[in-house]
Design a protein around this motif. Structure first.
Motif, PDB file in Angstrom:
ATOM      1  N   ASP A  33       3.861  -3.981  -9.293  1.00  0.00           N
ATOM      2  CA  ASP A  33       3.158  -2.697  -9.237  1.00  0.00           C
ATOM      3  C   ASP A  33       1.782  -2.833  -8.592  1.00  0.00           C
ATOM      4  O   ASP A  33       1.305  -1.910  -7.928  1.00  0.00           O
ATOM      5  CB  ASP A  33       3.030  -2.099 -10.637  1.00  0.00           C
ATOM      6  N   GLU A  34       1.146  -3.980  -8.758  1.00  0.00           N
ATOM      7  CA  GLU A  34      -0.147  -4.225  -8.123  1.00  0.00           C
ATOM      8  C   GLU A  34       0.020  -4.503  -6.629  1.00  0.00           C
ATOM      9  O   GLU A  34      -0.780  -4.067  -5.813  1.00  0.00           O
ATOM     10  CB  GLU A  34      -0.839  -5.416  -8.790  1.00  0.00           C
ATOM     11  N   ALA A  35       1.078  -5.208  -6.268  1.00  0.00           N
ATOM     12  CA  ALA A  35       1.307  -5.586  -4.871  1.00  0.00           C
ATOM     13  C   ALA A  35       1.784  -4.424  -4.011  1.00  0.00           C
ATOM     14  O   ALA A  35       1.536  -4.398  -2.803  1.00  0.00           O
ATOM     15  CB  ALA A  35       2.320  -6.726  -4.799  1.00  0.00           C
ATOM     16  N   VAL A  36       2.482  -3.476  -4.611  1.00  0.00           N
ATOM     17  CA  VAL A  36       3.039  -2.351  -3.850  1.00  0.00           C
ATOM     18  C   VAL A  36       2.559  -1.045  -4.491  1.00  0.00           C
ATOM     19  O   VAL A  36       3.123  -0.576  -5.472  1.00  0.00           O
ATOM     20  CB  VAL A  36       4.585  -2.396  -3.813  1.00  0.00           C
ATOM     21  N   ALA A  37       1.524  -0.489  -3.903  1.00  0.00           N
ATOM     22  CA  ALA A  37       0.947   0.745  -4.416  1.00  0.00           C
ATOM     23  C   ALA A  37       1.854   1.930  -4.102  1.00  0.00           C
ATOM     24  O   ALA A  37       2.577   1.917  -3.098  1.00  0.00           O
ATOM     25  CB  ALA A  37      -0.435   0.968  -3.792  1.00  0.00           C
ATOM     26  N   PRO A  38       1.795   2.960  -4.935  1.00  0.00           N
ATOM     27  CA  PRO A  38       2.571   4.161  -4.619  1.00  0.00           C
ATOM     28  C   PRO A  38       2.008   4.852  -3.375  1.00  0.00           C
ATOM     29  O   PRO A  38       0.808   4.754  -3.089  1.00  0.00           O
ATOM     30  CB  PRO A  38       2.401   5.045  -5.856  1.00  0.00           C
ATOM     31  N   LEU A  39       2.877   5.510  -2.638  1.00  0.00           N
ATOM     32  CA  LEU A  39       2.431   6.293  -1.492  1.00  0.00           C
ATOM     33  C   LEU A  39       1.478   7.358  -2.011  1.00  0.00           C
ATOM     34  O   LEU A  39       1.791   8.082  -2.957  1.00  0.00           O
ATOM     35  CB  LEU A  39       3.632   6.938  -0.792  1.00  0.00           C
ATOM     36  N   ASP A  40       0.323   7.447  -1.408  1.00  0.00           N
ATOM     37  CA  ASP A  40      -0.720   8.361  -1.866  1.00  0.00           C
ATOM     38  C   ASP A  40      -0.438   9.768  -1.337  1.00  0.00           C
ATOM     39  O   ASP A  40      -0.452  10.000  -0.119  1.00  0.00           O
ATOM     40  CB  ASP A  40      -2.072   7.853  -1.384  1.00  0.00           C
ATOM     41  N   ASP A  41      -0.192  10.696  -2.252  1.00  0.00           N
ATOM     42  CA  ASP A  41       0.087  12.075  -1.857  1.00  0.00           C
ATOM     43  C   ASP A  41      -1.069  12.691  -1.076  1.00  0.00           C
ATOM     44  O   ASP A  41      -0.855  13.519  -0.190  1.00  0.00           O
ATOM     45  CB  ASP A  41       0.395  12.934  -3.089  1.00  0.00           C
ATOM     46  N   ALA A  42      -2.298  12.275  -1.376  1.00  0.00           N
ATOM     47  CA  ALA A  42      -3.460  12.810  -0.657  1.00  0.00           C
ATOM     48  C   ALA A  42      -3.422  12.379   0.807  1.00  0.00           C
ATOM     49  O   ALA A  42      -3.769  13.170   1.697  1.00  0.00           O
ATOM     50  CB  ALA A  42      -4.756  12.354  -1.325  1.00  0.00           C
ATOM     51  N   ASP A  43      -2.990  11.141   1.065  1.00  0.00           N
ATOM     52  CA  ASP A  43      -2.876  10.674   2.447  1.00  0.00           C
ATOM     53  C   ASP A  43      -1.816  11.466   3.207  1.00  0.00           C
ATOM     54  O   ASP A  43      -2.001  11.822   4.364  1.00  0.00           O
ATOM     55  CB  ASP A  43      -2.533   9.181   2.497  1.00  0.00           C
ATOM     56  N   VAL A  44      -0.700  11.730   2.540  1.00  0.00           N
ATOM     57  CA  VAL A  44       0.371  12.519   3.159  1.00  0.00           C
ATOM     58  C   VAL A  44      -0.115  13.947   3.419  1.00  0.00           C
ATOM     59  O   VAL A  44       0.154  14.520   4.479  1.00  0.00           O
ATOM     60  CB  VAL A  44       1.644  12.503   2.287  1.00  0.00           C
ATOM     61  N   ALA A  45      -0.874  14.511   2.479  1.00  0.00           N
ATOM     62  CA  ALA A  45      -1.406  15.866   2.652  1.00  0.00           C
ATOM     63  C   ALA A  45      -2.354  15.932   3.848  1.00  0.00           C
ATOM     64  O   ALA A  45      -2.341  16.914   4.605  1.00  0.00           O
ATOM     65  CB  ALA A  45      -2.121  16.322   1.378  1.00  0.00           C
ATOM     66  N   GLU A  46      -3.173  14.890   4.034  1.00  0.00           N
ATOM     67  CA  GLU A  46      -4.069  14.828   5.199  1.00  0.00           C
ATOM     68  C   GLU A  46      -3.263  14.838   6.500  1.00  0.00           C
ATOM     69  O   GLU A  46      -3.632  15.503   7.463  1.00  0.00           O
ATOM     70  CB  GLU A  46      -4.941  13.569   5.139  1.00  0.00           C
ATOM     71  N   LEU A  47      -2.177  14.093   6.500  1.00  0.00           N
ATOM     72  CA  LEU A  47      -1.313  14.023   7.674  1.00  0.00           C
ATOM     73  C   LEU A  47      -0.663  15.379   7.932  1.00  0.00           C
ATOM     74  O   LEU A  47      -0.671  15.887   9.063  1.00  0.00           O
ATOM     75  CB  LEU A  47      -0.251  12.939   7.458  1.00  0.00           C
ATOM     76  N   GLU A  48      -0.112  15.985   6.887  1.00  0.00           N
ATOM     77  CA  GLU A  48       0.574  17.273   7.041  1.00  0.00           C
ATOM     78  C   GLU A  48      -0.378  18.388   7.442  1.00  0.00           C
ATOM     79  O   GLU A  48       0.015  19.314   8.149  1.00  0.00           O
ATOM     80  CB  GLU A  48       1.321  17.622   5.751  1.00  0.00           C
ATOM     81  N   VAL A  65      -2.297  -1.368   1.688  1.00  0.00           N
ATOM     82  CA  VAL A  65      -1.021  -1.994   1.311  1.00  0.00           C
ATOM     83  C   VAL A  65      -0.795  -3.248   2.151  1.00  0.00           C
ATOM     84  O   VAL A  65      -0.129  -3.226   3.167  1.00  0.00           O
ATOM     85  CB  VAL A  65       0.177  -1.011   1.438  1.00  0.00           C
ATOM     86  N   PRO A  66      -1.341  -4.371   1.698  1.00  0.00           N
ATOM     87  CA  PRO A  66      -1.233  -5.593   2.489  1.00  0.00           C
ATOM     88  C   PRO A  66       0.198  -6.046   2.747  1.00  0.00           C
ATOM     89  O   PRO A  66       0.479  -6.679   3.762  1.00  0.00           O
ATOM     90  CB  PRO A  66      -1.995  -6.636   1.667  1.00  0.00           C
ATOM     91  N   SER A  67       1.130  -5.710   1.870  1.00  0.00           N
ATOM     92  CA  SER A  67       2.519  -6.133   2.065  1.00  0.00           C
ATOM     93  C   SER A  67       3.217  -5.326   3.151  1.00  0.00           C
ATOM     94  O   SER A  67       4.268  -5.718   3.641  1.00  0.00           O
ATOM     95  CB  SER A  67       3.304  -5.983   0.760  1.00  0.00           C
ATOM     96  N   GLY A  68       2.645  -4.170   3.506  1.00  0.00           N
ATOM     97  CA  GLY A  68       3.302  -3.277   4.451  1.00  0.00           C
ATOM     98  C   GLY A  68       4.188  -2.259   3.754  1.00  0.00           C
ATOM     99  O   GLY A  68       4.577  -1.262   4.342  1.00  0.00           O
ATOM    100  N   PHE A  69       4.496  -2.503   2.495  1.00  0.00           N
ATOM    101  CA  PHE A  69       5.364  -1.602   1.735  1.00  0.00           C
ATOM    102  C   PHE A  69       4.547  -0.664   0.856  1.00  0.00           C
ATOM    103  O   PHE A  69       3.529  -1.062   0.286  1.00  0.00           O
ATOM    104  CB  PHE A  69       6.299  -2.392   0.811  1.00  0.00           C
ATOM    105  N   VAL A  70       5.016   0.565   0.750  1.00  0.00           N
ATOM    106  CA  VAL A  70       4.501   1.506  -0.246  1.00  0.00           C
ATOM    107  C   VAL A  70       5.652   1.836  -1.189  1.00  0.00           C
ATOM    108  O   VAL A  70       6.820   1.761  -0.814  1.00  0.00           O
ATOM    109  CB  VAL A  70       3.944   2.805   0.382  1.00  0.00           C
ATOM    110  N   ARG A  71       5.287   2.173  -2.400  1.00  0.00           N
ATOM    111  CA  ARG A  71       6.299   2.527  -3.396  1.00  0.00           C
ATOM    112  C   ARG A  71       6.540   4.031  -3.335  1.00  0.00           C
ATOM    113  O   ARG A  71       5.640   4.826  -3.549  1.00  0.00           O
ATOM    114  CB  ARG A  71       5.818   2.101  -4.791  1.00  0.00           C
TER     115      ARG A  71
END
Length: 175
Positions: A33-48, A65-71
């Motif tokens: 859970d620490e390595a893979v953060a959830p996709l931030d809805d605020a970031d998606v809202a900025e994009l949309e 997200v250093p791993s490249g993955f989002v949850r």
């Protein structure tokens, strides 16, 4: 009434990777859970809303997200399955690399059947287990070079993620 349609069947070999460890289930879960953060809805809202571009969105992810993955999703099945008599704790994850997913979609929409990457974590009497299907085995079945490359990139990133959990990199996810 039956509508006109065509059908294609593709057989391929999938690789399921099982890593068993003496690491306690909740400890391994906390690390993931620490390595893979959830996709931030605020970031998606900025994009949309058009306040950032796709390139800006991806640049922002590289910082967080250093791993490249989002949850995208996490579900603890164990809570429900306890009612069936099971004592196993189990959590399912859907992990995505938005940049690789976008590239795969441009090649073949069917690739999204295998993206995001599914990961399952389970408790064991002596620790825990991590199960995942190797992304490259599924994406390689499309017989398109760019999808094979995307699969190899996800395999590498998945191996990096597993190593960040202080587990050995599986042989099939070697660099």
């Amino acid at each position: 009434m039956t509508r006109p349609a065509s059908e294609t069947t593709t057989e391929y070999t999938a690789r399921r990777i099982l890593i068993e460890t003496s690491t306690a289930y909740r400890d391994l879960q906390a690390r993931l859970d620490e390595a893979v953060a959830p996709l931030d809805d605020a970031d998606v809202a900025e994009l949309e809303a058009g306040r950032t571009t796709w390139a800006g969105f991806l640049r922002g992810l590289t910082w967080t997200v250093p791993s490249g993955f989002v949850r995208l999703w996490r579900h603890e099945h164990g809570a429900l399955l306890r009612h069936s008599g099971s004592t196993i704790e189990t959590t399912s994850y859907l992990l995505a690399d938005p940049a690789v997913t976008a590239r795969a979609l441009r090649q073949d929409g069917g690739a999204l059947l295998y993206l995001p990457v599914r990961l399952e974590m389970q408790s064991r009497p002596e620790g825990s287990a991590l199960l995942v299907e190797q992304p490259g085995s599924a994406l390689g079945s499309f017989d398109r070079n760019k999808l094979t490359q995307a699969g190899a990139e996800l395999d590498r990133r998945l191996g990096d993620l597993i190593e960040s959990l202080e587990l050995p990199r599986p042989d099939t996810l070697r660099r």
